[in-house]
Write a protein that holds these residues in place. Structure first.
Motif, PDB file in Angstrom:
ATOM      1  N   ASP A   1      -3.997   3.750  11.907  1.00 41.75           N
ATOM      2  CA  ASP A   1      -2.678   3.316  10.444  1.00 41.75           C
ATOM      3  C   ASP A   1      -2.537   4.087   9.808  1.00 41.75           C
ATOM      4  OD1 ASP A   1      -1.512   1.317   9.267  1.00 41.75           O
ATOM      5  OD2 ASP A   1      -3.343   0.881   7.686  1.00 41.75           O
TER       6      ASP A   1
ATOM      7  N   GLN B   1      -1.471   7.691   2.455  1.00 40.18           N
ATOM      8  CA  GLN B   1      -1.933   7.022   1.409  1.00 40.18           C
ATOM      9  C   GLN B   1      -2.558   8.807   1.281  1.00 40.18           C
ATOM     10  OE1 GLN B   1      -3.593   3.432   1.220  1.00 40.18           O
ATOM     11  NE2 GLN B   1      -4.531   3.682  -1.162  1.00 40.18           N
ATOM     12  N   VAL B   2      -3.774   8.923   1.777  1.00 37.12           N
ATOM     13  CA  VAL B   2      -4.717   9.131   2.003  1.00 37.12           C
ATOM     14  C   VAL B   2      -4.069  10.841   2.107  1.00 37.12           C
ATOM     15  CG1 VAL B   2      -6.646  10.930   3.485  1.00 37.12           C
ATOM     16  CG2 VAL B   2      -6.164   8.388   3.332  1.00 37.12           C
TER      17      VAL B   2
ATOM     18  N   ARG C   1       1.011  -0.982  -0.054  1.00 41.32           N
ATOM     19  CA  ARG C   1      -0.087   0.259   0.002  1.00 41.32           C
ATOM     20  C   ARG C   1       0.626   1.353   0.290  1.00 41.32           C
ATOM     21  NH1 ARG C   1      -4.166  -0.445   5.129  1.00 41.32           N
ATOM     22  NH2 ARG C   1      -1.743  -0.632   5.724  1.00 41.32           N
TER      23      ARG C   1
ATOM     24  N   GLU D   1      -8.715   7.580  12.084  1.00 39.89           N
ATOM     25  CA  GLU D   1      -7.881   6.586  11.525  1.00 39.89           C
ATOM     26  C   GLU D   1      -6.818   6.588  12.583  1.00 39.89           C
ATOM     27  OE1 GLU D   1      -6.527   3.258   9.510  1.00 39.89           O
ATOM     28  OE2 GLU D   1      -7.749   4.534   8.182  1.00 39.89           O
TER      29      GLU D   1
ATOM     30  N   GLU E   1       0.424   4.081   7.787  1.00 43.80           N
ATOM     31  CA  GLU E   1       0.593   3.795   5.918  1.00 43.80           C
ATOM     32  C   GLU E   1      -1.046   3.748   5.573  1.00 43.80           C
ATOM     33  OE1 GLU E   1       1.242  -0.182   6.881  1.00 43.80           O
ATOM     34  OE2 GLU E   1       3.376  -0.194   6.627  1.00 43.80           O
ATOM     35  N   ARG E   2      -2.029   4.114   6.381  1.00 44.08           N
ATOM     36  CA  ARG E   2      -3.265   4.809   5.231  1.00 44.08           C
ATOM     37  C   ARG E   2      -3.371   6.025   5.311  1.00 44.08           C
ATOM     38  NH1 ARG E   2      -7.234   4.695   2.048  1.00 44.08           N
ATOM     39  NH2 ARG E   2      -8.723   6.007   2.428  1.00 44.08           N
TER      40      ARG E   2
END
Length: 466
Positions: free
Chosen positions: A164, A170-171, A47, A162, A166-167
């Motif tokens: 996470d 990404q966002v 990801r 959130e 890594e998420r």
């Protein structure tokens, strides 16, 4: 074939690392402070592959000339543009505003107002630039309710719930915010770290991952951190080396005032102080801190003296109180709140040797009114005169201000920025001043009577004449 995971054990207190676990850290002597941390990822998360491929260090790859050897004279010295936060007290502590690509860690006790001041800041910044507020401890509805209660503009601020890391990156890569807040770093986690959120490994790796993202994208990142029982920021000691700025929001539950002080700042001074007041509309700036710390009683009691301390780029008037009383113990107590207790013991010895005042059989209590912590030595003379005033039960004039450093030989040493300190005192109605002889002004201030002193004996004689 599976790759063996490399681990180490890091001390939570001093940051020393070891190859195997031990009950005591040999560097700082703390027991049960070693925690397991991951040295390298076992696999790379698909990801975040587009982001992690370019990771090469905390300095990031956004700066021109990254990875290229340059001569010192060839480096571009153009100053990075600051991002004003619309809060002058916060800008003062940060050194003028947020720097693109910088990482700021703000800590404080629960209820101090960390989330409130950051929500206020981002709501105003979102009017002119993209801003992202990431909450991991509260739901989006809770944050929205606080914003409505405070009457904040909520049309442009982008929110994300959130944990996470890594998420989140990404966002953020899609949203491209200029300012991003992560509340808080203790609840963030990474999928390939085999430990619970809030552990040393998770906090260390999550902060490092977010820091690399901020450096490479030029995003101003603000992390919210918890504090331990003694008031220091929780987490591994290496976290302080990763970030660019560490600030602490302090305040007691019985006071509505909050102080903001920087403990580390790569883009400004670390001795600046910002003052806020907690109101129904959130944290409001206090533009004149001296006025709130000088809310004195109508009748000044013995042992109360006002001094002028220097905080960053401005003087601050605070009141010192001393209480000297007969001790019923064989070893009299020495208690200092807001001052260094070791320095109190040293100054009492100087008072006896060079001032002829013996308080060795007395309990001595010192307090700085308003919860201010005085770090500099300009309050030495004020402290001693307050002790003598309480010991003799003789109040000093209400319009008297005192400052000066006291040496071990009983001499009164000058302090920096004496002129600005005196002008601040005159602005608040003080008409008498006892100052070091070297700090005497060439041109006297209208309406202020100054008594320059060179020794402690002269200062004691000055208050006997007042």
């Amino acid at each position: 074939m599976a790759t063996k995971r490399k681990t180490a054990y890091v001390c939570n207190e001093c940051g020393a690392d070891y190859s195997k676990w031990a009950g005591q850290c040999s560097a700082c002597g703390t027991w049960n402070s070693l925690s397991e941390v991951r040295l390298g990822p076992e696999h790379r998360d698909s990801r975040a592959a587009n982001f992690t491929d370019a990771q090469s260090g905390y300095a990031g790859a956004a700066a021109a000339g990254h990875g290229k050897v340059q001569k010192l004279s060839e480096i571009d010295l153009s100053e990075l543009p600051r991002i004003p936060t619309s809060a002058s007290e916060l800008d003062r502590v940060l050194g003028g505003g947020l720097v693109p690509g910088s990482v700021v860690l703000i800590g404080g006790h629960p209820g101090a107002g960390k989330s409130t001041v950051l929500l206020q800041t981002l709501c105003h910044l979102s009017k002119n630039m993209p801003a992202l507020y990431i909450t991991g401890e509260e739901s989006l509805q809770q944050v929205a309710m606080r914003a409505r209660r405070l009457g904040l503009p909520a049309d442009d601020l982008q929110m994300l719930s959130e944990t996470d890391v890594e998420r989140i990156c990404q966002v953020a890569k899609e949203v491209k915010p200029r300012v991003m807040v992560v509340d808080s770093i203790q609840v963030m986690h990474m999928g390939d770290v085999q430990s619970a959120p809030g552990s040393v490994a998770q906090v260390r790796e999550s902060a490092a991952y977010l820091t690399r993202f901020a450096k490479q994208t030029g995003t101003a990142l603000i992390l919210v951190g918890h504090v331990t029982k003694d008031g220091s920021l929780a987490g591994p000691k290496v976290l302080e080396h990763i970030i660019d700025c560490s600030i602490l929001l302090e305040g007691t539950h019985d006071s509505r005032f909050r102080t903001l002080r920087a403990h580390k700042n790569r883009f400004g001074a670390v001795n600046e102080l910002g003052v806020f007041a907690m109101t129904e509309q959130g944290l409001k700036e206090v533009s004149n801190p001296s006025a709130i710390f000088l809310q004195r009683a109508e009748e000044v009691a013995a042992g109360s003296v006002v001094t002028s301390v220097w905080e960053g780029t401005r003087p601050l008037l605070v009141e010192l109180q001393a209480l000297v009383d007969d001790s019923s113990l064989g070893n009299p107590r020495r208690v200092a709140v807001g001052l260094d207790q070791n320095r109190l013991n040293m100054l009492l010895a100087v008072l006896h040797r060079h001032g002829g005042v013996l308080v060795g059989d007395q309990d001595v209590f010192i307090n700085v009114v308003g919860g201010v912590k005085v770090m500099e030595t300009s309050a030495d003379l004020t402290l001693l005169l307050a002790v003598v005033s309480s010991f003799r039960n003789r109040p000093l004039p209400r319009d008297l201000v005192v400052f000066g450093e006291v040496g071990l030989a009983g001499e009164i040493r000058p302090v920096p920025s004496g002129q600005e300190r005196l002008r601040e005192a005159a602005k608040h109605g003080f008409r008498k001043a006892i100052v070091p002889a070297a700090n005497r002004l060439k041109n006297d201030i209208d309406g202020m009577e100054m008594r320059p002193v060179k020794t402690l004996a002269e200062a004691l004689a000055a208050i006997d004449m007042s």
